[in-house]
Design an enzyme around this catalytic site. Sequence first.
Site, short mmCIF file in Angstrom:
data_model
loop_
_atom_site.label_atom_id
_atom_site.label_comp_id
_atom_site.label_asym_id
_atom_site.label_seq_id
_atom_site.Cartn_x
_atom_site.Cartn_y
_atom_site.Cartn_z
N PHE A 140 0.85 -1.18 0.00
CA PHE A 140 0.00 0.00 0.00
C PHE A 140 0.88 1.23 0.00
O PHE A 140 2.08 1.15 0.31
CB PHE A 140 -0.92 -0.01 1.23
CG PHE A 140 -2.38 0.17 0.89
CD1 PHE A 140 -3.06 1.34 1.21
CD2 PHE A 140 -3.08 -0.83 0.24
CE1 PHE A 140 -4.40 1.49 0.90
CE2 PHE A 140 -4.42 -0.68 -0.08
CZ PHE A 140 -5.09 0.50 0.25
N GLN A 145 -7.33 15.19 3.00
CA GLN A 145 -6.68 14.26 2.08
C GLN A 145 -7.42 14.16 0.76
O GLN A 145 -8.61 13.83 0.74
CB GLN A 145 -6.57 12.88 2.68
CG GLN A 145 -5.86 11.90 1.73
CD GLN A 145 -5.37 10.68 2.46
OE1 GLN A 145 -6.14 9.78 2.76
NE2 GLN A 145 -4.08 10.64 2.76
N HIS A 149 -7.55 11.87 -2.20
CA HIS A 149 -7.16 10.55 -2.69
C HIS A 149 -6.91 10.68 -4.19
O HIS A 149 -7.73 11.26 -4.90
CB HIS A 149 -8.29 9.57 -2.41
CG HIS A 149 -7.92 8.13 -2.62
ND1 HIS A 149 -7.71 7.60 -3.87
CD2 HIS A 149 -7.75 7.12 -1.73
CE1 HIS A 149 -7.41 6.31 -3.74
NE2 HIS A 149 -7.43 6.00 -2.46
N LEU A 186 -14.67 6.22 -5.09
CA LEU A 186 -13.31 5.81 -4.78
C LEU A 186 -12.88 4.60 -5.60
O LEU A 186 -13.59 3.60 -5.66
CB LEU A 186 -13.23 5.46 -3.29
CG LEU A 186 -11.90 4.88 -2.80
CD1 LEU A 186 -10.84 5.95 -2.84
CD2 LEU A 186 -12.06 4.33 -1.39
N GLU A 210 -6.67 2.41 -3.52
CA GLU A 210 -5.22 2.39 -3.63
C GLU A 210 -4.72 0.98 -3.91
O GLU A 210 -3.63 0.78 -4.44
CB GLU A 210 -4.63 2.89 -2.32
CG GLU A 210 -3.16 3.11 -2.31
CD GLU A 210 -2.79 4.13 -1.24
OE1 GLU A 210 -3.21 5.28 -1.39
OE2 GLU A 210 -2.12 3.74 -0.27
N ARG A 249 -0.26 9.49 -0.68
CA ARG A 249 -1.37 10.03 -1.45
C ARG A 249 -1.23 11.51 -1.78
O ARG A 249 -1.62 11.94 -2.87
CB ARG A 249 -2.68 9.85 -0.67
CG ARG A 249 -3.07 8.41 -0.61
CD ARG A 249 -4.28 8.20 0.25
NE ARG A 249 -4.67 6.80 0.24
CZ ARG A 249 -5.68 6.30 0.93
NH1 ARG A 249 -6.39 7.11 1.72
NH2 ARG A 249 -5.96 5.02 0.88
N HIS A 274 -11.21 12.87 0.30
CA HIS A 274 -11.46 11.52 0.79
C HIS A 274 -11.52 11.42 2.31
O HIS A 274 -12.36 10.73 2.88
CB HIS A 274 -10.36 10.61 0.26
CG HIS A 274 -10.47 9.19 0.67
ND1 HIS A 274 -11.58 8.42 0.41
CD2 HIS A 274 -9.61 8.37 1.33
CE1 HIS A 274 -11.40 7.20 0.88
NE2 HIS A 274 -10.22 7.14 1.45
N ARG A 334 -2.33 11.12 5.74
CA ARG A 334 -2.56 9.76 6.24
C ARG A 334 -2.09 8.75 5.20
O ARG A 334 -2.31 8.91 4.00
CB ARG A 334 -4.05 9.57 6.50
CG ARG A 334 -4.40 8.14 6.89
CD ARG A 334 -5.84 8.03 7.32
NE ARG A 334 -6.79 8.06 6.23
CZ ARG A 334 -7.04 7.07 5.37
NH1 ARG A 334 -6.36 5.95 5.47
NH2 ARG A 334 -7.96 7.21 4.44
#
Lengths: 574, 249, 147
Positions: free
Chosen positions: A120, A234, A236, A246, A249, A283, A351, A386
């Site tokens: 990730f 954030q 994304h 979404l 990721e 991100r 996000h 994050r």
Amino acid sequence: MSVVETLQHDVLIVGGGAAGLRAAIAAVEADPEASVALVSKVYPMRSHTVSAEGGAAAVARDDDTLEMHGFDTVKGSDFLGDQDVIQYFVEQAPRELTRLEHWGCPWSRNEDGTVATRAFGGMTTKRTWYAADKVGFHMLHSLFQHSLRFDRIVRYDEQFVTRLLVDEGQVRGVAALDVREGVVRCIRGRSVVLCTGGGGKIFPFTTNGNIKTGDGMALAYRIGVPLKDMEFVQYHPTGLPGTGILITEATRGEGGHVKNVDGERFLVTRDYGVGSKAELGPRDMISRAIVQEIEAGRGVDGAYGEHAHLDLTHLGEEKIDSRLPMVRELCKIYAGVDPVYEPIPIRPVVHYMMGGVDVDIEGATLVSGLFAAGETACVSLNGANRLGSNSLTECLVFGARSGEAAVAFARGSNDGAAQRIDEQAAAEQARIDALRGRKRGGEKLATLRNEMQGAMERGCGVYREAASMQQTCREIAELQARFAEVSLEDTSRVFNTEVVAALELANMLDVAETVANAAARRNESRGAHTRRDATARDDVNFLHHSLCYRDDAGPRLETKPVTLGRWEPEERKY
Amino acid sequence: MSDLPKKTFVVTRFDPDQDEAPRTERYEVPCHPDWKVLDALNYIKDEIDGTLSHRWSCRMAVCGSCGMQVNGEPSLTCKQPVSELPDTVEVAPLANFPVIRDLVVELEGFLEKLKQVKPWIIRAKEKAVEEGTHSQSPAEHAEFKQFSMCINCMLCYAACPVVANEPEFLGPAAIALGHRYSTDSRDEGAAERNEIFRGEGTVFSCSYANECSEVCPKHVDPAAAVNQAKFNAVIDWATGLVLPRGGRE
Amino acid sequence: MARPAHPEAMAPAKPGRTRTAPPHRPPKFPMQGRYRAYTLFDATGAVYLLMGFGVLHAVRTLGDGEVAWQALLSGWAAPLYVAFHLLALVSVLFVGVRFFRLFPKAQPPRIGPAKPPPGPVILGMLYAVWIGVTALFVGILSGGIFG
């Protein structure tokens, strides 16, 4: 003034998502006598946790250590995360995910029966536990179904908490609007845990569902609790244009490539700070890269503006169907594209909110008896940015911690003056009765909401600058004033969703105010807060958390030091 | 907006304080080609009639809030494209459920049925966290995986002719979720659930309509679960005649 | 509007605190869309009920002697009875095929330690047994076996 029905419990949890359910379970397990209420404006299985796709992080493999997870998180946070919090988090993470496995969560498996992990963004090794690409769905349903075992968790479904009831400096309960009946009830509790999620709906283009309106943040803000680090929103990198849905990721974790209109993997060929991590960079960096590519004229034209491409075609149908089945379905239904054969149109989308209610490591706020956990809270685990798959684990770790802390607090506490508390709830009943279907200055709810979202996108986008941030602060303040003149149509008592939407808009305006004002104050670029007019990170002047307090004269901004630990801030390059 | 083609939405309305029974209202909605039915409903609420009440949240077919009857079929309105529908679209609350208001139905009945099937891992002895995760092979996972996909959208209940007639019937989703746990290798509660499946809400009320599986937006195939549950319930009953309870696993 | 369902359909144990409108049936039930096949499937029960009476009548007639039996058989050669038996044949085929189609997915993932055979194998076995038993009965009733 009318009399409201009063109910009594020990601990009240507001919000029934991953953090709320985990807190409720932790509370009843920690104290066999405690009566715990779970108050949610929607049925728990509708909570927005359900839409999380990629995975939840915890050290699982032999080639991984707690220290590595800790450092990845600290670096990912651009050194604004509190390191004591992060230390506690990485220690508890494997325990929490294991516990959830015992409760039935269907983690995907390796051939040998152990839990599988995937790569990730920003993680140096594979530590993201996953359940195909529907991890939030499986976690939420496992938690919800497990919670059904406990008769002492009393659920109040479709009850919208509109006010925290405070007496003598301590939270004593909540006033909750029963959406179905249209009556307000006074639910008394000796401690309250806010687990209402973030507030992505203050923006027009977001992965968030309709219910993410920052309710808990606004509730705390209004009783004098500061909201911390609200400027860090954030984006994304990969959301579907138009809907904002979404695309996890995990698509990049499984090997997907991000490309511009020329088919170029610009994260590799050009220097966007992600180094060899390429698509698995953090991100904030990838979102900025995509925006820059589009501004440089290398974006792909689309019905909803320019975007980039996420190419999974080289992964093959089998891998996509086993690891990313929901992504395939979402692309077909909402983008008209089959990722097995065509690249997916994507662009950065709001996000998550790193910021939230200022709490300590136990989830406690400065107001006695009030706690917060999950996206609502800012502990701070995530600092300025994050890492993907940390937030689901965060909900479990800090949901549990706050649940335990809340029930311990309740044990040692008392009830406060009943009449003064009930009066506050009765006042809420009057306020909402007056709001329902009222005709005032003719401002339309949808118009105010759209204008708020437009202002936030202009001032608090991926790239920010002083003039537009200030403008947004002014516009939000104007919208607050105009909200007083909003006219509503629905006078019905039963299941009046318009009055709920109005109350949610008021919450969103409060949250938007803190985001815009905190952003305007931070004269540096750090993590997700990137300025064109202050491009460098400034550890001398801005290595602190921002605190935004509500004030009639306009939000008051203060600061709070970051808890450093074994890692000193360094240049954030991958 | 004004040059977009219009469709007529005939929407069921019901306010228990004002209306004796549900009625319908017609709305002309300019529809974007990418829109789903939910987008049209939101347009009605935002721009035409703020008194319309409906449930929705994720808009990506995973939260299960937005189930309604669209032209007579149970449908997830956030997933159903408007472009595939005729010029007149009827939107009504889910069939087989009491209606609270407009397009909002009573869900408490389902939650009671769900709780009846004990949808959690039942084990004689809980494993300690320190002992790590249970071992479960991909093959074992595959045995129940499909049934764990239920988003509780209730389309299956709206489609089932038995639910319309038999209030006690547990129904497709509840049985599928109970079955999901019984077939999970970590669970030891199959015997308990088999008794429940033979009890008042009996799985044997299912008369093979298969409508539940036809309308399920998540391909859970609850009809498979219900019929597998019947099989298990019978085997369990038969072996229970022959062997004493303690003699089984 | 669609017809009412059972007034208690999906009702909670305790009624909710606001008045609800009663549940209505799926609008396409019973004879529109896919429901038609289902309704006919269930309706074939009436055919079997009548067949059952016919079989009982035949068994009783056996007790009345050879003449009565022959009279019954020639009565059954009348066009109306032939039509009914054709209907019964179609019903049984319809139900059989629809039922068999359900079988593979109705197998639990495992029974004790054993896994059931794959879908096509199950279907093959079912049809083989059906055809075999039918052939056996045709043989017996026509006198070919036990002649």
